[in-house]
Write a protein that holds these residues in place. Sequence first.
Motif, PDB file in Angstrom:
ATOM      1  N   TYR A   3       0.835  -1.244  -0.036  1.00  0.00           N
ATOM      2  CA  TYR A   3       0.196  -0.034  -0.111  1.00  0.00           C
ATOM      3  C   TYR A   3       0.901   1.271   0.061  1.00  0.00           C
ATOM      4  O   TYR A   3       1.994   1.255   0.462  1.00  0.00           O
ATOM      5  CB  TYR A   3      -0.718  -0.150   1.319  1.00  0.00           C
ATOM      6  CG  TYR A   3      -1.827  -1.162   1.406  1.00  0.00           C
ATOM      7  CD1 TYR A   3      -2.686  -1.178   0.599  1.00  0.00           C
ATOM      8  CD2 TYR A   3      -1.609  -2.244   2.210  1.00  0.00           C
ATOM      9  CE1 TYR A   3      -3.876  -2.365   0.767  1.00  0.00           C
ATOM     10  CE2 TYR A   3      -2.464  -3.330   2.170  1.00  0.00           C
ATOM     11  CZ  TYR A   3      -3.394  -3.444   1.466  1.00  0.00           C
ATOM     12  OH  TYR A   3      -4.329  -4.483   1.502  1.00  0.00           O
ATOM     13  N   GLN A  47       0.184   5.453   1.091  1.00  0.00           N
ATOM     14  CA  GLN A  47      -0.761   6.158   1.478  1.00  0.00           C
ATOM     15  C   GLN A  47      -0.005   7.893   1.291  1.00  0.00           C
ATOM     16  O   GLN A  47       1.012   8.010   1.567  1.00  0.00           O
ATOM     17  CB  GLN A  47      -0.943   6.224   2.923  1.00  0.00           C
ATOM     18  CG  GLN A  47      -1.996   6.896   3.646  1.00  0.00           C
ATOM     19  CD  GLN A  47      -2.149   6.792   5.144  1.00  0.00           C
ATOM     20  OE1 GLN A  47      -2.232   5.609   5.657  1.00  0.00           O
ATOM     21  NE2 GLN A  47      -2.416   7.898   5.780  1.00  0.00           N
ATOM     22  N   ILE A  92      -3.737   4.631  -1.397  1.00  0.00           N
ATOM     23  CA  ILE A  92      -4.694   5.487  -0.485  1.00  0.00           C
ATOM     24  C   ILE A  92      -4.394   6.869  -0.337  1.00  0.00           C
ATOM     25  O   ILE A  92      -3.374   7.286   0.025  1.00  0.00           O
ATOM     26  CB  ILE A  92      -4.975   4.502   0.878  1.00  0.00           C
ATOM     27  CG1 ILE A  92      -5.337   3.060   0.660  1.00  0.00           C
ATOM     28  CG2 ILE A  92      -6.017   5.385   1.774  1.00  0.00           C
ATOM     29  CD1 ILE A  92      -4.810   2.308   1.690  1.00  0.00           C
ATOM     30  N   ALA A 130      -7.537   8.567   6.381  1.00  0.00           N
ATOM     31  CA  ALA A 130      -6.931   7.972   5.368  1.00  0.00           C
ATOM     32  C   ALA A 130      -6.127   6.751   6.152  1.00  0.00           C
ATOM     33  O   ALA A 130      -6.077   5.448   5.691  1.00  0.00           O
ATOM     34  CB  ALA A 130      -5.788   8.604   4.350  1.00  0.00           C
ATOM     35  N   SER A 131      -5.589   6.990   7.485  1.00  0.00           N
ATOM     36  CA  SER A 131      -4.673   6.057   8.032  1.00  0.00           C
ATOM     37  C   SER A 131      -5.555   4.845   8.677  1.00  0.00           C
ATOM     38  O   SER A 131      -5.049   3.845   8.990  1.00  0.00           O
ATOM     39  CB  SER A 131      -4.003   6.833   9.199  1.00  0.00           C
ATOM     40  OG  SER A 131      -2.919   7.666   8.770  1.00  0.00           O
ATOM     41  N   SER A 144      -6.020   2.599   5.671  1.00  0.00           N
ATOM     42  CA  SER A 144      -4.864   1.693   5.513  1.00  0.00           C
ATOM     43  C   SER A 144      -4.734   0.743   6.742  1.00  0.00           C
ATOM     44  O   SER A 144      -4.483  -0.395   6.189  1.00  0.00           O
ATOM     45  CB  SER A 144      -3.665   2.757   5.514  1.00  0.00           C
ATOM     46  OG  SER A 144      -3.673   3.510   4.603  1.00  0.00           O
TER      47      SER A 144
END
Length: 589
Positions: free
Chosen positions: A96, A98, A125, A195-196, A199
């Motif tokens: 991923y 971010q 993300i 957003a975290s 994730s």
Amino acid sequence: MECKEYELVLLDSGFYSEESDIGSLVDVYEYHNGVWEIIEQSADEIGHGTAVLSIIARRHRGKYAVFKALSSLVDSNIKGVLSALEEIYKHMNARYIQMSFGVRGYNKELDKICKKIYDKNTMIIAAFDNYGAISYPAAYSYVIGVSGNPYLLTKDSFIVNGNGIVDVLAKNGTQAVAAANKKGFSIQQGNSLAASYVSLFLLESGIYYADKEAALRYIDVNYKREENDYKFQCLHKEVAIFPLNKEMYNLINYSDILNVTLKEVYDIKYSGQIGKEVFNLKQTESYIVKNIDKCNWDNFDTMLIGHLGEIELLLGKKLKQYILSECLVHGKNVYCYDLEEVDHFRELFHNKGLNLECADDYVKNNNYGKLYQNKTPILTVVGTGKKQGKFTLELQIMTLLRAHGIEVGALGTEPNSIFFGMDAMLPIGYGAKINDYTGQYLLEACNEQIHRIDMKEYQIIVCAAQSGFLPHYKLNSNHINIGQFAFLEGIQPDGLVLAINYRDTLEYIKKSIRLLETYTDAKVFLIGMYLFDAEFDYVIHSSKKKLEDEQIEGKRLEIWDKLRLPLIVIGEEKYNDIIFDAIIQNFCS
């Protein structure tokens, strides 16, 4: 070179490497002498990256990398971001990525490198802009774009959106997170924190989601993407039009640029127009107006049905219902200017393999109020009243600029806009369904449609408003067209052409210009006058006659003497040089 493996790579302001609990899990990359390299003792002057990663790493013990790509939370360092993404693409395998930043205008280079990374099976993300704008990369179709919702209070509470740019809403309210450059915590909030949580939720699943749709279905098992970009099937057909009214005349006048073939023109027998020969503006095509009761059904495959409300009142007959029934019997496709009767017939047409479409077949995406910030210059035609030829002037400008080799995008607000090769259509005039919604809905819809054109990177975009924006009377709420202000906010024009009537007073024109220029920050640089002297009280037209040359010249001299603005007559090609020069001077000087 061997690719480094990470569960998540964060692009942010850096990371305080001595943060005791998770510092050993994190490689921090900084850019020195043209190279990204791991820094053993790194600082995070802003503290944002430390806070964002701490939400994830304190709960999921994985291997992380942080690229110190941002130097400010206000301005994104796009060159640093692009460089970091190229480094990740070439030298890393990450599950991923971010990104805690957003640029408010579409960026082609950013799109290109992000898509390459996604195609390499790395999920991206990204947080949306904290001030409420639509931002990138969060808005790219393959990126999971995250915005915050202060009413979501836990780390695993999400709202997944299948209709719009924002994909996931997550917790973003005030909360304690790791502080930079010292022990303890700081209090922060924002979409990056939201957003975290997305994730973290994906990492804790133990499954590697490389496909956006699969990831969203994991976050919400009920997720389903709704496709709102409706594709009309009536284009490139042989069409008949009915009735011959104001909106239909443009199809005749500009028949040479239509993306349908105009075969027949029909009206009711009481119109006084049966047998009349009508020509396009270039006098290259002509059509005989025929009685709809004697329709030649073999000569076309699609019927274009305009607004019939006033005719039905006159006749005391449900004429549209009758025409739709006849089209069914004769196996003809139909395109309607409004929704009246359409929903009653949709299934019947579908069962016979026929298309029944309406100009109002449009659903706005749910972007939670976020607006696009567009880059292409926008020319907008506005007016002092109704039935002035604003759409005609838009067609005239669009055709003129394209003849000069200028790449022009166009948004049409009339229900026949798609037949002139316009890029997007949003009917907002007479009989339009969208007028039943709030001004905010209209604002967002206009902004969304302009954005679709902006993405095509034209040199200029043209559009035209409906009706007037400054009421002559305020005796009834219908005299006050609030929707025109929502339209202007959604369009955000860079230059304005004001359509006027011959009988508009100089003081009213001045007042209109002052209001427009104050409200939009755009300049009115050209006046377009309606070709007819209409005798009406700004509510009901009673009669009209074509202006004499002396009347036109008198108005032109008055406008130039008092306002220093050029005046042209709408639809008259002899004024094209004046129009072109005025546009070039406004947008290129």
